[in-house]
Design a protein around this motif. Structure first.
Motif, mmCIF file in Angstrom:
data_model
loop_
_atom_site.group_PDB
_atom_site.id
_atom_site.type_symbol
_atom_site.label_atom_id
_atom_site.label_comp_id
_atom_site.label_asym_id
_atom_site.label_seq_id
_atom_site.Cartn_x
_atom_site.Cartn_y
_atom_site.Cartn_z
ATOM 1 N N PRO A 1 0.823 -1.213 0.000
ATOM 2 C CA PRO A 1 0.000 0.000 0.000
ATOM 3 C C PRO A 1 0.857 1.262 0.000
ATOM 4 O O PRO A 1 2.076 1.208 0.153
ATOM 5 C CB PRO A 1 -0.780 -0.108 1.318
ATOM 6 C CG PRO A 1 -0.603 -1.502 1.785
ATOM 7 C CD PRO A 1 0.648 -2.019 1.212
ATOM 8 N N THR A 2 0.197 2.401 -0.146
ATOM 9 C CA THR A 2 0.913 3.680 -0.226
ATOM 10 C C THR A 2 1.518 4.068 1.122
ATOM 11 O O THR A 2 0.922 3.822 2.178
ATOM 12 C CB THR A 2 -0.064 4.801 -0.642
ATOM 13 O OG1 THR A 2 -1.122 4.836 0.320
ATOM 14 C CG2 THR A 2 -0.654 4.550 -2.018
ATOM 15 N N GLY A 3 2.692 4.636 1.046
ATOM 16 C CA GLY A 3 3.299 5.264 2.224
ATOM 17 C C GLY A 3 3.715 4.357 3.358
ATOM 18 O O GLY A 3 3.966 4.819 4.474
ATOM 19 N N VAL A 4 3.825 3.056 3.107
ATOM 20 C CA VAL A 4 4.126 2.134 4.207
ATOM 21 C C VAL A 4 5.632 2.038 4.497
ATOM 22 O O VAL A 4 6.038 1.480 5.512
ATOM 23 C CB VAL A 4 3.584 0.711 3.925
ATOM 24 C CG1 VAL A 4 2.069 0.689 3.990
ATOM 25 C CG2 VAL A 4 4.076 0.193 2.583
ATOM 26 N N GLY A 5 6.448 2.552 3.571
ATOM 27 C CA GLY A 5 7.898 2.494 3.794
ATOM 28 C C GLY A 5 8.630 1.595 2.805
ATOM 29 O O GLY A 5 9.748 1.136 3.093
ATOM 30 N N LYS A 6 8.079 1.373 1.635
ATOM 31 C CA LYS A 6 8.718 0.481 0.643
ATOM 32 C C LYS A 6 10.075 1.024 0.206
ATOM 33 O O LYS A 6 11.078 0.316 0.225
ATOM 34 C CB LYS A 6 7.821 0.317 -0.598
ATOM 35 C CG LYS A 6 6.513 -0.391 -0.321
ATOM 36 C CD LYS A 6 5.633 -0.463 -1.550
ATOM 37 C CE LYS A 6 5.175 0.871 -2.057
ATOM 38 N NZ LYS A 6 4.376 1.666 -1.103
ATOM 39 N N ASP B 1 8.162 0.884 15.435
ATOM 40 C CA ASP B 1 8.387 1.895 16.474
ATOM 41 C C ASP B 1 7.131 2.720 16.752
ATOM 42 O O ASP B 1 6.997 3.304 17.820
ATOM 43 C CB ASP B 1 9.531 2.839 16.050
ATOM 44 C CG ASP B 1 9.295 3.426 14.654
ATOM 45 O OD1 ASP B 1 9.015 2.639 13.726
ATOM 46 O OD2 ASP B 1 9.379 4.658 14.511
ATOM 47 N N THR C 1 6.647 -2.764 8.755
ATOM 48 C CA THR C 1 7.380 -1.514 8.971
ATOM 49 C C THR C 1 6.760 -0.731 10.132
ATOM 50 O O THR C 1 5.678 -1.064 10.613
ATOM 51 C CB THR C 1 7.307 -0.627 7.716
ATOM 52 O OG1 THR C 1 5.927 -0.367 7.437
ATOM 53 C CG2 THR C 1 7.975 -1.296 6.527
HETATM 54 N N1 LIG Z 1 8.521 5.632 12.078
HETATM 55 C C1 LIG Z 1 8.879 5.005 10.984
HETATM 56 N N2 LIG Z 1 8.759 5.615 9.796
HETATM 57 C C2 LIG Z 1 9.134 4.949 8.688
HETATM 58 C C3 LIG Z 1 9.624 3.623 8.743
HETATM 59 N N3 LIG Z 1 9.884 3.228 7.472
HETATM 60 C C4 LIG Z 1 9.567 4.277 6.681
HETATM 61 N N4 LIG Z 1 9.105 5.317 7.414
HETATM 62 C C5 LIG Z 1 8.660 6.622 6.959
HETATM 63 O O1 LIG Z 1 7.448 6.475 6.258
HETATM 64 C C6 LIG Z 1 7.340 7.487 5.271
HETATM 65 C C7 LIG Z 1 7.039 6.852 3.926
HETATM 66 O O2 LIG Z 1 8.163 6.082 3.547
HETATM 67 P P1 LIG Z 1 8.416 5.633 2.049
HETATM 68 O O3 LIG Z 1 9.585 4.744 2.052
HETATM 69 O O4 LIG Z 1 8.442 6.822 1.145
HETATM 70 O O5 LIG Z 1 7.072 4.834 1.800
HETATM 71 P P2 LIG Z 1 6.590 4.157 0.427
HETATM 72 O O6 LIG Z 1 5.859 2.922 0.798
HETATM 73 O O7 LIG Z 1 7.733 4.024 -0.489
HETATM 74 O O8 LIG Z 1 5.570 5.273 -0.080
HETATM 75 P P3 LIG Z 1 4.944 5.355 -1.558
HETATM 76 O O9 LIG Z 1 6.014 5.060 -2.519
HETATM 77 O O10 LIG Z 1 4.415 6.744 -1.642
HETATM 78 O O11 LIG Z 1 3.841 4.336 -1.590
HETATM 79 C C8 LIG Z 1 8.663 8.236 5.293
HETATM 80 O O12 LIG Z 1 8.508 9.394 6.083
HETATM 81 C C9 LIG Z 1 9.613 7.267 5.981
HETATM 82 O O13 LIG Z 1 10.684 7.922 6.642
HETATM 83 C C10 LIG Z 1 9.730 2.986 10.021
HETATM 84 O O14 LIG Z 1 10.138 1.837 10.189
HETATM 85 N N5 LIG Z 1 9.339 3.719 11.099
#
Ligand SMILES: Nc1nc2c(ncn2[C@@H]2O[C@H](COP(=O)(O)OP(=O)(O)OP(=O)(O)O)[C@@H](O)[C@H]2O)c(=O)[nH]1
Ligand SMILES: [Mg+2]
Length: 418
Positions: A230-235, A367, A364
């Motif tokens: 999904p979006t924004g999960v930290g991929k 914390d 992910t």
């Molecule tokens: N607290 C916390 N934040 C995290 C962690 N992993 C990623 N993030 C944060 O989550 C936010 C989204 O991370 P991305 O890696 O851009 O997520 P994504 O899944 O690639 O997002 P999209 O490509 O937009 O779908 C960022 O602010 C990261 O710093 C984690 O383990 N803990």
């Protein structure tokens, strides 16, 4: 439930005693679309009292009713949206337990009822709940109150903790029944012993991949791993952390590919990480370009593929993702899920993304998570092995290879990730 109780009273008379209620989920996939079946075990009132006391009491069996959760929700508290402290959450759970236990129609036993009421204001609320639990237990086991072994304080508290962390009543009861049946009575009052036994038991629920980074490809191609979810999960962040682990810790030749030309700045985000870690990075804008890029990277040890985040409801784009990945046949597709999502959202994400062909699950944002009991259960129900856990935003540090006992330990450590 009301209908079932009325049927019992019709068949066995108005003073029939409900010995046990059980609600089970049947059918569906990953627990979704399943139905709740209610079973009652009942008898006539004169059958309840046992004729002969058993010589050695069995360990207590904890069972609960699905209506407890309903009562909890009807209390107006939305557990997923309320940022509560641990004690406040436990308090909510106690009230849930009271609703649950009142709902199970347990016959009143004078020895259990009069003593607490005589003590009146001195009675601790917790004792009230414990008394109710014990009454349920002895009725289930056809015992008189004197024969009911007390629910050890530790076991009771842990049961409440599991419910407070949104563990299902079924899993919490199963886990603690397993613990109480394996420990000796003197161990049941040893807090540390009970906690260790519970960690060991919960750990068996969590499928976990081999705890080390896979370092060789099984077929001579570069080891190819894709992150979907999904979006924004930290991929993207997780791709960078894994790339850094392979490059900096194992000295592997690593390459990155992003398929995310959808979100503004997504390409730039991965490019910055690639430059910092010192690995090549490519963008694939079509299926053919992806196949060509993989071909050109054939001299590397590891290829990590970042993909665009997709809503689990966007089935068309998930199907498109599947067709892109199908043609390159990665060794591992990791579903990346945020530990902060609710149980129902996580299960629906896992179900929808399963059409991509998921091999591993990455949790992910551990914390930020508060409901570790729920995570144990969800991971168990998804049934794919956990590969990594991430515990913060920092690249490359905040990642660990999954260990079976890690989530289980977090369940008992209400303070969360340290
Ligand atoms: N607290 C916390 N934040 C995290 C962690 N992993 C990623 N993030 C944060 O989550 C936010 C989204 O991370 P991305 O890696 O851009 O997520 P994504 O899944 O690639 O997002 P999209 O490509 O937009 O779908 C960022 O602010 C990261 O710093 C984690 O383990 N803990
Ligand atoms: Mg991304």
């Amino acid at each position: 439930m009301d209908e079932a109780v009325q049927a019992v009273r019709r068949d066995l008379g108005s003073d029939a005693v409900i010995l046990e209620t059980r609600a089970t989920r049947r059918g569906g996939f990953l627990g979704i679309f399943s139905r709740t079946l209610v079973e009652l075990r009942a008898t006539t009132a004169d059958q309840v009292r046992p004729k002969k006391a058993p010589t050695s009491p069995e360990p207590p069996v904890i069972t609960t009713s699905v209506h407890a959760r309903k009562a909890y929700l009807e209390s107006g508290i939305d557990p997923s949206s309320t940022p509560l402290g641990h004690e406040a959450r436990r308090e909510q759970t106690r009230s849930m337990a009271r609703s649950m236990l009142k709902e199970i129609d347990v016959p009143q036993q004078p020895a259990q009822v009069t003593a607490p009421s005589q003590e009146g204001a001195f009675r601790d609320e917790l004792d009230e709940i414990r008394g109710l639990v014990e009454r349920v237990l002895h009725v289930q086991q056809h015992r008189t109150p004197d024969e009911t072994p007390p629910v050890a304080e530790e076991v009771f508290d842990l049961y409440m903790d599991l419910l407070a962390q949104e563990c299902s009543e079924e899993l919490a009861a199963d886990a603690l029944n397993a613990v109480t049946s394996t420990l000796a009575p003197e161990e049941l009052v040893d807090r540390q012993r009970v906690r260790h036994a519970l960690v060991d038991h919960l750990a068996t629920f969590i499928p976990v991949a081999d705890g080390s980074l896979l370092s060789t490809s099984p077929d001579g191609r570069p080891l190819t791993m894709a992150m979907v979810g999904p979006t924004g999960v930290g991929k993207t962040t997780t791709v960078a952390k894994i790339a850094a682990a392979y490059r900096l810790r194992q000295g592997k030749k690593v390459g990155l590919i992003t398929l995310d030309t959808y979100r503004i700045a997504a390409v730039e985000q991965l490019r910055v990480y690639a430059e910092i870690i010192g690995v090549p990075m490519h963008v694939a804008r079509s299926r053919d370009e992806l196949a060509d890029t993989i071909e050109r990277m054939s001299d590397l040890d590891v290829i990590l593929i970042d993909t665009a985040g997709r809503s689990q409801k966007d089935t068309d784009r998930i199907a498109e993702l599947r067709s892109w990945l199908e043609q390159i046949d990665p060794h591992e597709v990791h579903l990346v899920l945020a530990s902060t999502a609710s149980r129902s959202v996580l299960l629906s994400e896992a179900e929808e993304f399963s059409q991509v062909g998921i091999d591993r699950v990455i949790l992910t944002k551990l914390d930020e998570a508060v409901n570790f009991g729920m995570l144990v259960e969800v991971t168990h129900r998804i049934g794919r092995k956990l590969s990594f856990l991430t515990t913060g935003q920092e690249v490359p540090d905040h990642i660990e290879t999954a260990r079976p006992s890690r989530l289980a330990e977090l369940v008992l450590n209400a303070g969360g990730v340290s």
